[in-house]
Design an enzyme around this catalytic site. Structure first.
Site, PDB file in Angstrom:
ATOM      1  N   ARG A 385      27.545  33.350 -26.277  1.00  0.00           N
ATOM      2  CA  ARG A 385      28.253  34.395 -25.497  1.00  0.00           C
ATOM      3  C   ARG A 385      29.013  35.334 -26.428  1.00  0.00           C
ATOM      4  O   ARG A 385      30.206  35.583 -26.251  1.00  0.00           O
ATOM      5  CB  ARG A 385      29.242  33.741 -24.524  1.00  0.00           C
ATOM      6  CG  ARG A 385      28.558  33.181 -23.279  1.00  0.00           C
ATOM      7  CD  ARG A 385      29.572  32.653 -22.307  1.00  0.00           C
ATOM      8  NE  ARG A 385      29.190  32.968 -20.947  1.00  0.00           N
ATOM      9  CZ  ARG A 385      28.911  32.059 -20.009  1.00  0.00           C
ATOM     10  NH1 ARG A 385      28.968  30.788 -20.280  1.00  0.00           N
ATOM     11  NH2 ARG A 385      28.597  32.436 -18.803  1.00  0.00           N
ATOM     12  N   CYS A 386      28.330  35.859 -27.433  1.00  0.00           N
ATOM     13  CA  CYS A 386      29.040  36.572 -28.494  1.00  0.00           C
ATOM     14  C   CYS A 386      28.886  38.078 -28.426  1.00  0.00           C
ATOM     15  O   CYS A 386      29.635  38.791 -29.096  1.00  0.00           O
ATOM     16  CB  CYS A 386      28.541  36.085 -29.840  1.00  0.00           C
ATOM     17  SG  CYS A 386      26.836  36.568 -30.177  1.00  0.00           S
ATOM     18  N   GLU A 761      29.066  37.581 -21.078  1.00  0.00           N
ATOM     19  CA  GLU A 761      29.772  37.123 -22.272  1.00  0.00           C
ATOM     20  C   GLU A 761      31.262  37.427 -22.257  1.00  0.00           C
ATOM     21  O   GLU A 761      32.019  36.892 -23.063  1.00  0.00           O
ATOM     22  CB  GLU A 761      29.113  37.742 -23.511  1.00  0.00           C
ATOM     23  CG  GLU A 761      27.689  37.238 -23.660  1.00  0.00           C
ATOM     24  CD  GLU A 761      26.877  38.084 -24.613  1.00  0.00           C
ATOM     25  OE1 GLU A 761      26.346  37.528 -25.570  1.00  0.00           O
ATOM     26  OE2 GLU A 761      26.781  39.293 -24.411  1.00  0.00           O
TER      27      GLU A 761
HETATM   28  N1  MCN Z   1      26.012  40.424 -12.659  1.00  0.00           N
HETATM   29  C1  MCN Z   1      26.455  41.000 -11.481  1.00  0.00           C
HETATM   30  N2  MCN Z   1      27.142  42.194 -11.512  1.00  0.00           N
HETATM   31  C2  MCN Z   1      27.437  42.792 -12.693  1.00  0.00           C
HETATM   32  C3  MCN Z   1      27.024  42.197 -13.905  1.00  0.00           C
HETATM   33  C4  MCN Z   1      26.282  41.017 -13.861  1.00  0.00           C
HETATM   34  O1  MCN Z   1      26.234  40.430 -10.413  1.00  0.00           O
HETATM   35  N3  MCN Z   1      28.101  43.945 -12.729  1.00  0.00           N
HETATM   36  C5  MCN Z   1      25.167  39.215 -12.644  1.00  0.00           C
HETATM   37  C6  MCN Z   1      23.750  39.556 -13.131  1.00  0.00           C
HETATM   38  O2  MCN Z   1      22.948  40.091 -12.161  1.00  0.00           O
HETATM   39  C7  MCN Z   1      23.274  38.227 -13.676  1.00  0.00           C
HETATM   40  C8  MCN Z   1      24.565  37.632 -14.251  1.00  0.00           C
HETATM   41  O3  MCN Z   1      25.650  38.281 -13.581  1.00  0.00           O
HETATM   42  O4  MCN Z   1      22.772  37.421 -12.641  1.00  0.00           O
HETATM   43  C9  MCN Z   1      24.703  37.874 -15.775  1.00  0.00           C
HETATM   44  O5  MCN Z   1      24.342  39.198 -16.049  1.00  0.00           O
HETATM   45  P1  MCN Z   1      24.548  39.965 -17.432  1.00  0.00           P
HETATM   46  O6  MCN Z   1      25.978  40.116 -17.711  1.00  0.00           O
HETATM   47  O7  MCN Z   1      23.676  41.149 -17.400  1.00  0.00           O
HETATM   48  O8  MCN Z   1      24.007  38.937 -18.558  1.00  0.00           O
HETATM   49  P2  MCN Z   1      22.496  38.468 -18.817  1.00  0.00           P
HETATM   50  O9  MCN Z   1      21.832  38.185 -17.555  1.00  0.00           O
HETATM   51  O10 MCN Z   1      21.851  39.350 -19.804  1.00  0.00           O
HETATM   52  O11 MCN Z   1      22.781  37.045 -19.470  1.00  0.00           O
HETATM   53  C10 MCN Z   1      23.072  36.892 -20.823  1.00  0.00           C
HETATM   54  C11 MCN Z   1      24.451  36.307 -21.032  1.00  0.00           C
HETATM   55  C12 MCN Z   1      24.544  35.785 -22.404  1.00  0.00           C
HETATM   56  S1  MCN Z   1      24.154  36.822 -23.671  1.00  0.00           S
HETATM   57  C13 MCN Z   1      24.892  34.483 -22.655  1.00  0.00           C
HETATM   58  S2  MCN Z   1      25.046  33.999 -24.262  1.00  0.00           S
HETATM   59  C14 MCN Z   1      25.076  33.563 -21.569  1.00  0.00           C
HETATM   60  C15 MCN Z   1      25.479  34.231 -20.297  1.00  0.00           C
HETATM   61  O12 MCN Z   1      24.687  35.289 -20.060  1.00  0.00           O
HETATM   62  N4  MCN Z   1      24.235  32.511 -21.450  1.00  0.00           N
HETATM   63  C16 MCN Z   1      24.217  31.807 -20.265  1.00  0.00           C
HETATM   64  N5  MCN Z   1      25.708  33.415 -19.254  1.00  0.00           N
HETATM   65  C17 MCN Z   1      24.999  32.240 -19.141  1.00  0.00           C
HETATM   66  N6  MCN Z   1      25.018  31.536 -18.000  1.00  0.00           N
HETATM   67  C18 MCN Z   1      24.245  30.426 -17.898  1.00  0.00           C
HETATM   68  N7  MCN Z   1      24.269  29.731 -16.739  1.00  0.00           N
HETATM   69  N8  MCN Z   1      23.425  30.011 -18.899  1.00  0.00           N
HETATM   70  C19 MCN Z   1      23.402  30.668 -20.079  1.00  0.00           C
HETATM   71  O13 MCN Z   1      22.596  30.271 -21.043  1.00  0.00           O
HETATM   72 CU1  CUM Z   2      25.407  36.180 -28.543  1.00  0.00          CU
HETATM   73  S1  CUM Z   2      24.848  34.732 -27.278  1.00  0.00           S
HETATM   74 MO1  CUM Z   2      23.944  35.655 -25.787  1.00  0.00          MO
HETATM   75  O1  CUM Z   2      23.706  37.132 -26.623  1.00  0.00           O
HETATM   76  O2  CUM Z   2      22.402  35.103 -25.705  1.00  0.00           O
END
Ligand code: MCN
Ligand code: CUM
Length: 807
Positions: A385-386, A761
């Site tokens: 989560r970086c 993150e």
């Molecule tokens: N979301 C939302 N409204 C927003 C933003 C996001 O409802 N304004 C929702 C999204 O639709 C999605 C979730 O929140 O279902 C996360 O969205 P987002 O912030 O876009 O992140 P990603 O889907 O790209 O996920 C990656 C991020 C990262 S980099 C790490 S590290 C991490 C994290 O997500 N790893 C996870 N959360 C995690 N959660 C779980 N359960 N498992 C991981 O491995």
């Molecule tokens: Cu830096 S951890 Mo996440 O970007 O998958």
């Protein structure tokens, strides 16, 4: 038309379960009933199993490898070493950071647990037994585990394979253990601001080496079909398409003959972005044997050999006026990358997005220099989560603010408020080159302060301190604040690529004749709930209930090309692609509606789930009707069907932010830190699913608690890794985890089609400094400036003792 009473508009909106709805996670019906399909659930006929012989040394020369005894075990098929991979030119693989990494150790091992040989056997027990029988003769070499000694003149030479290569992937290398020096900002200007300053605060702040430790470890199944020439790789991949392209480039198998599938992933957290030797060895083993080969690492292998996180030694200097106006920020980082530079950053950013280090503050001038060095430790560095090192940057600036506040004898929240970028300054150009899209920091901070009753907390703390000094209590109260700005959504293709692959993302939608749909994305959920939330975006955009939309990710044979899920980029990039593809569907549906209603397109308006004639809502065509019509009514000049694809290259990243408060009570005699309260206000722009966001925040805060209060992967001088098993790596359970209070403000992103920013993150970025600041704040009045994380009981007790507070 049926004769049921028409639904009210409100009910039609509700039926969609679109953006903003607390839709329950559709994935969980499977996950909670044991019906997930993870890599280790894949069992193919005739499948073999691979297991690694790993180095017991941090640094040693391999004198010989004797496979005889292992090969004699019934059921052992082969034992691969670097010598076997050399003719295929696969004994080294490219890393995402422009370095190479040994797939199997070539003459030397460079970290404990490094892969030395790969045993292939009929089952994993036989493979594990045979691993014990491979005899490797090592000559131990002096290990380098202290990054501060890496560039000493007499430091051991680690990377003999590149010893003559003084030009690295990011410019010149100044020493055999040096990887790069990367600089941003105005060095001279910042140094001038420091020398002119009324007040300067300076500190060395280490963000220790930790590991994301996902529930499911890394693994894959490789299956080469010799008849049709197709290699299928199922694996724990956060970026399946990139894996396919890289696999094609390094194996010379044509890309259309490689299919990469990420099935369900049991937590990724950045641990599953990079390419590991296990993937290559399993693929080679399957190509050679012609049968499927599975490799799945165990917990200790995961903790000791796959992508760790952080290990940044950061020196900060912050300049300010006497009344607390920040005038400059200077930082230097000694970045410990381990034995190979395998950081999973966008290619042009060797220190990720660390230069978001000016944080939420309007700092006129800043400079960052990062020296990357090799040590005898496992490679990695970008995970957990970086947001590509935003965690480190936020920790540095949020600690520096507290340290400056102490120096100024000013309340740290007041100091923050005084220096915040103001609402009217957005879009804001930071001194280190970012353009912040939107923000309203003062409102968020004030909302947080009111929620936790900040002034009352400070008053209570003053009373607590007086009582402590009178000997009436043995606990000290600490109030920690963190205000972070994140940068997520890599990213504009012009700045962000991975090995030349631009970081856009994609969505492809097909509407079925009866009005349901399938959407496929270039991202891959690892627990974030994409199947739930991306269907919600579409529901709002195309007026088909989320329940009627299947969402698929992770199969490169079917999903459109995308760069995967990490850096909280799915919502900012693939989420935008989803909205844009939805809009293309709607535009075509509008043409069909105009034809059927015999009006001009401009006479129609969109209303929830239908097009209606302006001023005459009775005359309408629902999306369901339009879907059917697209398949059976010949509309002149229009192709049949209702499909769309969007490849979205975002114009900028998104900048979510948040105000976090943590209240602790520290027992000075035991070092036990009791977390009384934790309040997290997040602003991630438009909220797609508030319940999923809350889940993301809860998870990220729990991981922040783990990092701040206990996790640390350490190495002794011999290169032996400590903290490599769950006996001594802290994973919080419900017992240690406090109640999380969540809150929000909504400042939409001006450039994202639905205004959403990422959130996955944020809680880790903001959580760690909030905990750490709270612990420090408990001792601040006793003269404590800074201590290194983690704040486990032992260290906290030592701090109390050093300050003369223990009995
Ligand atoms: N979301 C939302 N409204 C927003 C933003 C996001 O409802 N304004 C929702 C999204 O639709 C999605 C979730 O929140 O279902 C996360 O969205 P987002 O912030 O876009 O992140 P990603 O889907 O790209 O996920 C990656 C991020 C990262 S980099 C790490 S590290 C991490 C994290 O997500 N790893 C996870 N959360 C995690 N959660 C779980 N359960 N498992 C991981 O491995
Ligand atoms: Cu830096 S951890 Mo996440 O970007 O998958």
């Amino acid at each position: 038309m049926n004769d049921q009473a028409p639904l009210s508009r409100e009910d039609r909106v509700k039926n969609l379960k679109g953006i903003g709805s607390e839709r329950k996670r559709v994935e969980d019906a499977r996950f909670t009933q044991g019906k997930g399909n993870y890599v280790d659930d894949i069992n193919l006929p005739g499948m073999l199993f691979g297991d690694f012989v790993r180095s017991p040394y941090g640094h040693a020369r391999i004198k010989s490898i004797d496979k005889e005894a292992a090969l004699a075990v019934p059921g052992v098929v082969a034992v691969l070493t670097a010598e076997d991979l050399k003719p295929l030119n696969l004994h080294y693989m490219p890393t995402l950071a422009g370095d190479v990494q040994a797939v199997l150790a070539d003459e030397k091992v460079l970290f404990q647990s490094q892969e030395v040989a790969f045993v292939i056997a009929e089952d994993r027990y036989i493979a594990a037994d045979a691993v014990e029988l491979v005899e490797v003769d090592y000559e131990e070499l002096p290990a380098l585990t202290d990054a501060f000694k890496a560039l000493d003149e007499d430091a051991p030479l680690l990377r003999e394979d590149i010893k003559d290569k003084m030009e690295g992937a990011h410019g010149p290398r100044k020493h055999h253990n040096h990887i790069f020096l990367w600089e941003e900002g105005d060095k001279d200007g910042t140094e001038k601001a420091l020398s002119d300053a009324e007040v300067v605060a300076e500190e060395l702040i280490t963000y220790q080496r930790v590991h994301p430790c996902p529930l499911e470890t890394c693994g894959c199944v490789a299956s080469m079909d010799k008849i049709n020439g197709k290699l299928t790789l199922w694996g724990t991949f956060q970026a399946p398409h990139a894996v396919r392209t890289v696999a094609s480039l390094i194996t010379n198998i044509a890309e259309h003959n490689i299919r990469v599938v990420s099935p369900d992933i049991g937590g990724g957290f950045g641990n599953k972005v990079g390419v590991y030797p296990g993937y290559i060895c399993a693929a080679v083993a399957s190509i050679v044997t012609g049968v499927p080969v599975k490799w799945v690492e165990d917990r200790m292998e995961n903790l000791t050999a796959t992508a760790f996180a952080r290990d940044y030694h950061m020196t900060g200097k912050i300049a300010a006026t006497k009344d607390g106006k920040i005038t400059g920020l200077w930082c230097h980082v000694l970045a410990d990358h381990g034995a190979f530079d395998a950081c999973a950053d966008p290619t042009k950013f060797p220190a990720g997005f660390f230069h978001i280090v000016t944080g939420s503050y309007d700092i006129p001038v800043a400079y960052v220099g990062v020296d990357g060095v090799y040590t005898n430790k496992a490679p990695g560095g970008v995970a957990y989560r970086c947001s590509f090192r935003v965690t480190e940057a936020a920790y540095l600036i949020e600690r520096m603010i507290e340290i400056l506040a102490l120096k100024l004898d000013m309340d740290p929240v007041e100091l923050r408020m005084k220096n915040f970028i103001r609402k009217e300054q957005f879009p804001y150009q930071s001194a280190l080159g970012w353009e912040y899209d939107s923000g309203d920091y003062h409102t968020a901070m004030e909302k947080g302060m009111a929620a936790v009753e900040y002034d009352a907390l400070r008053k209570e703390q003053a009373e607590n301190r007086a009582a402590f000094d009178r000997g009436e209590t043995r606990t000290l109260m600490g109030v920690g604040t963190a205000f972070f700005t994140e940068i997520v959504g890599a990213g504009p293709v012009k700045n962000c690529d991975i090995l030349g692959l631009g970081m856009f993302d994609s969505c492809e939608i097909r509407i079925h004749p009866t009005g349901s749909a399938i959407a496929r994305l270039g991202t891959i959920s690892q627990g974030q709930g994409h199947a739930t939330t991306f269907a919600q975006i579409l529901a709002t955009e195309i007026g088909i209930p989320a329940e009627d939309i299947t969402l698929e990710e992770g199969d490169t044979d079917t999903a459109p090309y995308g760069l995967g899920t990490y850096g909280s980029r799915s919502t900012p990039v693939a989420g935008a692609a989803t909205a844009m593809a939805g809009r293309k569907i709607r535009a075509k549906a509008q043409m069909i509606a105009a034809y059927l209603l015999e009006v001009h397109e401009g006479d129609l308006e969109w209303d929830v789930d239908r097009f209606q004639i302006k001023g005459n809502p009775e005359a309408h065509k629902t999306m369901k009707e339009l879907a059917f019509a697209s398949y059976n009514q010949a509309i002149p000049g229009l192709e049949p069907g209702l499909e769309a694809v969007s490849y979205y290259d975002p114009p900028n990243m998104t900048y979510p932010f948040g105000a976090y408060f943590c209240v602790v009570d520290v027992d000075v005699d035991t070092g036990v830190v009791d977390i009384r309260r934790f309040y997290a206000l997040d602003d991630c722009g438009t909220r797609i699913n508030p319940m999923i966001i809350e889940g993301q925040v809860h998870g990220g805060l729990t991981e922040a608690l783990a990092i701040a209060m206990g996790q640390h992967i350490t190495y002794d001088e011999g290169g032996n890794v400590h903290g490599g098993s769950l006996m001594d790596f802290f994973l919080p359970t419900a017992v240690e985890t406090p109640v999380w209070e969540t809150d929000y403000t909504t400042t939409p992103s001006p450039h994202h089609p639905i205004g959403a920013k990422g959130v996955g993150e944020s809680p880790n970025v903001g959580g760690v400094p909030a905990f750490s600041n709270a612990v420090h704040d408990a001792f601040a009045h006793k003269g404590l400036t800074h201590t290194q994380m983690p704040h486990d009981h032992w260290r906290v007790w030592q701090t109390a003792q050093k300050l003369g507070l223990t009995d």
